[in-house]
Each structure stands twice: as structure tokens, then as C-alpha cells.
Design an enzyme around this catalytic site. Structure first.
Site, PDB file in Angstrom:
ATOM      1  N   GLY A 230      -1.258 -53.872 -22.242  1.00 55.98           N
ATOM      2  CA  GLY A 230      -2.332 -53.424 -22.733  1.00 55.98           C
ATOM      3  C   GLY A 230      -3.363 -52.550 -21.883  1.00 55.98           C
ATOM      4  N   GLU A 272       2.543 -58.168 -18.832  1.00 52.93           N
ATOM      5  CA  GLU A 272       3.626 -57.284 -19.411  1.00 52.93           C
ATOM      6  C   GLU A 272       3.223 -55.981 -19.864  1.00 52.93           C
ATOM      7  OE1 GLU A 272       5.462 -60.012 -22.148  1.00 52.93           O
ATOM      8  OE2 GLU A 272       4.301 -59.447 -23.826  1.00 52.93           O
ATOM      9  N   GLY A 274       3.316 -52.018 -19.652  1.00 58.34           N
ATOM     10  CA  GLY A 274       4.265 -50.844 -19.683  1.00 58.34           C
ATOM     11  C   GLY A 274       3.449 -49.600 -19.402  1.00 58.34           C
ATOM     12  N   ARG A 275       2.848 -49.089 -20.296  1.00 60.13           N
ATOM     13  CA  ARG A 275       2.105 -47.724 -20.364  1.00 60.13           C
ATOM     14  C   ARG A 275       1.348 -47.559 -18.986  1.00 60.13           C
ATOM     15  NH1 ARG A 275      -0.017 -45.493 -24.640  1.00 60.13           N
ATOM     16  NH2 ARG A 275       0.343 -47.377 -25.786  1.00 60.13           N
ATOM     17  N   TYR A 314       0.515 -40.040 -33.262  1.00 56.43           N
ATOM     18  CA  TYR A 314      -0.829 -40.569 -33.467  1.00 56.43           C
ATOM     19  C   TYR A 314      -1.959 -39.626 -33.102  1.00 56.43           C
ATOM     20  CZ  TYR A 314       1.856 -44.477 -30.869  1.00 56.43           C
ATOM     21  OH  TYR A 314       2.619 -45.144 -30.158  1.00 56.43           O
ATOM     22  N   CYS A 341      11.122 -27.883 -36.783  1.00 58.56           N
ATOM     23  CA  CYS A 341      10.647 -27.552 -38.284  1.00 58.56           C
ATOM     24  C   CYS A 341      10.004 -28.537 -38.758  1.00 58.56           C
ATOM     25  CB  CYS A 341      11.801 -27.040 -38.931  1.00 58.56           C
ATOM     26  SG  CYS A 341      12.854 -25.704 -38.203  1.00 58.56           S
TER      27      CYS A 341
END
Ligand SMILES: *Cc1c(COP(=O)(O)O)cnc(C)c1O
Length: 422
Positions: A230, A272, A274-275, A314, A341
Site C-alpha cells: 500500500g 508486501e 508491490g507498486r 481508473y 478502438c
């Protein structure tokens, strides 16, 4: 708008692009390694602290292995991610298996690797009992429901499919102890892409309080607490990265004021992320292939949503630099678009950029997580190559681009009836 700095110049990209056609993603090795070291340093006070890289963010085996060299474990939630670990030799408690809607087969594979099994629900205890041996260590994922807000990326906790309630947590630990599991952790993942230290500290506080309650209610002492991932990425130039040292010391104060007096210390802390580990250190390199004006002005690039879908999915902001023009005035207002497209195939809407021309290299920042990994082949646009470079100016390809042979590999043309044309 303030500029975002680039860790490379035009010369490097020209050298790479000579043999590697755009679009491609390029990761900055020194940046990724430094981030891993900084996080470990922020928690150096906690004996046995362990970060597990959330593999889904950037599942390239070279990156997972590089992070393992920096002491990181791997947080997996699918079979492919577990296989990645197995093939890299990442096993035992260096693997955390945090899944949801899980099958017995998935638990078997994780358990064979010796992973810590992080249960999403006490209903899964039944599956654990069907394994050929019980996992050595089990944790539960707590979902605080209406007690916490969550955020856009991860959603409102009470609407989230992940994790279990407080009552289920107590029930789960008691039941696991009863069937003979002896080592326990505790986990939550409530916020994602969070740049506010206080929100992350709230998760630590919530979990420390819960660990105390678990001990009181069930007698189970958790030996590790996983604060989840997070940690956010400063996608916008005006945002700043989280102060990892301040976060680490904030957690330390909570640890000392809660877990120590409750007699639960020592507890190993885990995360944990990630980002935050790879996001800022990946760049999507693309070329301007068309410009057009209709009701708006468009800059068409050779990358598309299948290389990075966060903006389309998003409305996420990704900063864009035009290589070699970062000090020029941002005199045009444009949408930066790919060729799918789909009208949401846009990297930016109403963005001020320097004047561009066909052939310019456009760098899309912070594409190192949930970029290539979310790639897809819709419209027959294929996933790009991934490369890595370091501060010494060396670079190498760590995944080739897909080809049309890859695209058609799952279809047997010889079984397609020949068209009868008259
Ligand atoms: C995605 C995920 C993470 C990583 O989240 P980031 O926001 O990328 O740090 C960690 N744990 C679980 C269970 C996840 O699903």
C-alpha cells in the site's frame, strides 16, 4: 507544472531504440534496489523484518530475483506467481501466499513450496486439512469493514471481497490451533497507493490492537504481523514520496507502546509492497506516430492501453515527458492516445505538453508496476519488451516483445475449415 526528473537522457534511449523498437518498458535497476534498501533500513529496528514483493505488480522473473537479492521475499496470489518463485528458487517462508477465492490445488502448490499461508477466510481451514501436511505457519487477512475507509484503488473495506471479520479472526485462530497449527501471523491490506504516513500507521495500530485481542481471546500469540502493501507512488509531479524513515519510526513507537507492554514482543514485522518497489522505476517509452486535430488535439503514440491500462481503467494520472524537450514551454493542450478502438485508450486527457512532432520520444512515467503486468492483447496489440538499465549506462532486455506467432500460438489454423468462396 513542475517537471519530473528522468534517470536517463536521450542518448541512452537512442542507443536502446536502435535495436529495440518502441514501445517498450524500461526499469531503472539502481532505483529499484535503492527503494528496497531504504524500506529495509526504515525497519532495521525490527529484528527479522521482511518485505515480500507483491509479484503481481511486476512479475518479471529478473525483477523478482533482483529484489530477492535485496532480501525481499515474494507475495504470491496465483499459481503462475508461485511457479515463478519455484523456478527462481524462492521457497519456504520467503514466499507468502495471499490469495482469495482459492482452490485446493493452489493451496497444495503453495504448501509444497513451504509458503506462509495467509488465509482469506476461516472457511479455507477445511482445505488446509485436506493437504498432505499442514502448513507450518498460517496467518489470516483481517478486513476491518466499516471501521476503516480504504481508498479508490482498493475500495471501501466493507464492500471488499477480501479478508475476514474480527469474529471470524478469533474463530479462525482458535480452530487452527485446535487442528495442530503452531505458528501464526496476522495480516491486513486496507489501503493501496497511499502517500499519507498516518493512513499506513492506522493499519499498524489496528493490527497491533487485534494481535493483543487474539492473544486474550484465543491464547494464540502471533509471531509476525504483516502490515500489507500500500505504500504509494507520487504519480503527480506535485506529490512527494512517502518518508519511509518516518513511517518506520512511527510503526516503532506503536510497537513499543502496544505490543511490548502486552508482552507480545518480539514480533517480526512484514510488508508486501508491490507498486512502491517498482512503480516509479519503470518508464514506458513510446514514439509519436501521428498528430491530429478534430474537436480536440491528439498526439498519437505507438503504445496503447495494452501496455499500461491504469489511465484507461481508473483515470489514473501518469506524468508524460517528451524526451529532449523537458525544458520547453508546455504550449499545447492535447490528449495522448494509443491506437485501440476504445475511446478510453488515452494516456492523458487535456494535458499540457511541449510542441511535439512525429518521431518524438514520449516517456510515460511511473509505469513500473501494474503496467506491463496488466497488459493484454485486445485488438491484436501485443505486449511489449521489458528492459532494464543501470546508472553505468548498461542495459539488457529482460523479456522480449510478443510476436504475431505468440498471438496465434493458441489457435490451430489447420483445424479451421477452409472457406468456400464462390
Ligand atoms: C496487490 C497486493 C499487494 C501490493 O499492494 P501495493 O499497493 O502494490 O503495495 C499486497 N498484498 C496483497 C494481498 C495484494 O493483493
Amino acid at each position: 507544472m513542475p517537471a519530473k526528473t528522468l534517470p536517463f537522457d536521450r542518448t541512452l534511449i537512442d542507443r536502446i531504440a536502435a535495436d529495440h523498437p518502441t514501445p517498450f518498458v524500461i526499469y531503472h535497476e539502481d532505483g529499484i534496489r535503492k527503494r528496497a534498501r531504504d524500506l529495509n533500513a526504515a525497519f532495521a529496528w525490527n529484528e527479522g523484518f521482511q518485505q515480500y514483493f507483491a509479484v503481481k505488480a511486476t512479475p518479471n522473473p529478473h525483477i523478482v530475483a533482483m529484489l530477492a537479492e535485496e532480501g525481499s521475499g515474494a507475495d504470491c496470489s496465483s499459481v503462475a506467481e508461485l511457479i515463478t518463485c519455484r523456478r527462481l528458487g524462492i521457497t519456504g517462508h520467503d514466499v507468502m501466499f495471499t490469495s482469495n477465492n482459492t482452490t485446493l490445488e493452489e493451496f497444495e502448490i503453495a504448501n509444497d513450496l513451504g509458503a506462509i499461508i495467509n488465509l482469506d477466510t476461516p472457511h479455507h481451514i477445511e482445505q488446509l486439512q485436506q493437504l498432505d501436511h499442514l502448513p507450518e505457519m498460517v496467518s489470516f487477512r483481517f478486513n476491518p469493514g466499516p471501521e476503516r475507509q480504504g481508498n479508490v484503488i482498493i475500495g471501501d473495506p466493507k464492500e471488499a471481497k477480501f479478508g475476514c471479520t474480527r469474529e471470524q479472526i478469533f474463530e479462525g485462530y482458535a480452530k487452527c490451533a485446535e487442528i495442530g497449527i503452531t505458528r501464526f501471523g496476522l495480516h491486513a491490506m486496507v489501503v493501496s497507493n497511499e502517500l499519507n504516513v498516518d493512513a499506513l500507521l492506522q493499519t499498524a495500530e489496528m493490527l497491533f490492537d487485534l494481535a493483543i485481542q487474539i492473544h486474550e481471546r484465543t491464547g494464540v500469540k502471533v509471531e509476525c504481523i504483516n502490515l500489507g502493501g500500500g505504500i504509494g507512488v507520487a504519480y503527480r509531479p506535485e506529490q512527494s514520496e512517502i518518508d519511509l524513515q518516518a513511517f518506520g519510526s512511527g510503526v516503532q513507537s506503536l510497537y513499543e507502546s502496544k505490543l511490548v507492554p502486552a508482552g507480545l514482543a518480539p514480533v517480526r514485522l512484514m510488508m508486501e509492497n508491490g507498486r512502491a518497489m517498482t512503480g516509479p522505476y519503470g518508464f514506458l517509452i513510446s514514439k509519436v506516430i501521428n498528430q491530429k486535430s478534430s474537436y480536440k488535439n491528439y498526439v498519437g503514440v505507438d503504445a496503447c492501453m495494452s501496455n499500461l491500462m491504469r489511465p484507461g481503467m481508473y483515470g489514473a494520472y501518469h506524468h508524460i515527458s517528451v524526451l529532449g524537450k523537458t525544458s520547453e514551454p508546455e504550449s499545447q493542450l492535447v490528449d495522448v492516445v494509443g491506437s485501440l478502438c476504445e475511446n478510453n485508450d488515452k494516456f492523458a486527457i487535456d494535458r499540457h505538453l511541449p510542441e511535439t512532432e512525429v518521431g518524438d520520444i514520449v516517456v510515460i512515467h511511473d509505469a513500473g508496476a501494474h503496467g506491463h503486468s496488466m497488459g493484454f492483447q485486445y485488438n491484436g496489440r501485443l505486449r511489449s519488451a521489458e528492459l532494464i538499465f543501470n546508472d553505468a549506462g548498461e542495459f539488457r532486455q529482460i523479456r522480449r516483445a510478443e510476436t504475431f506467432d505468440d498471438y496465434f500460438a493458441t489457435v490451430d489454423f489447420s483445424s479451421v475449415p477452409v472457406l468456400a468462396r464462390t
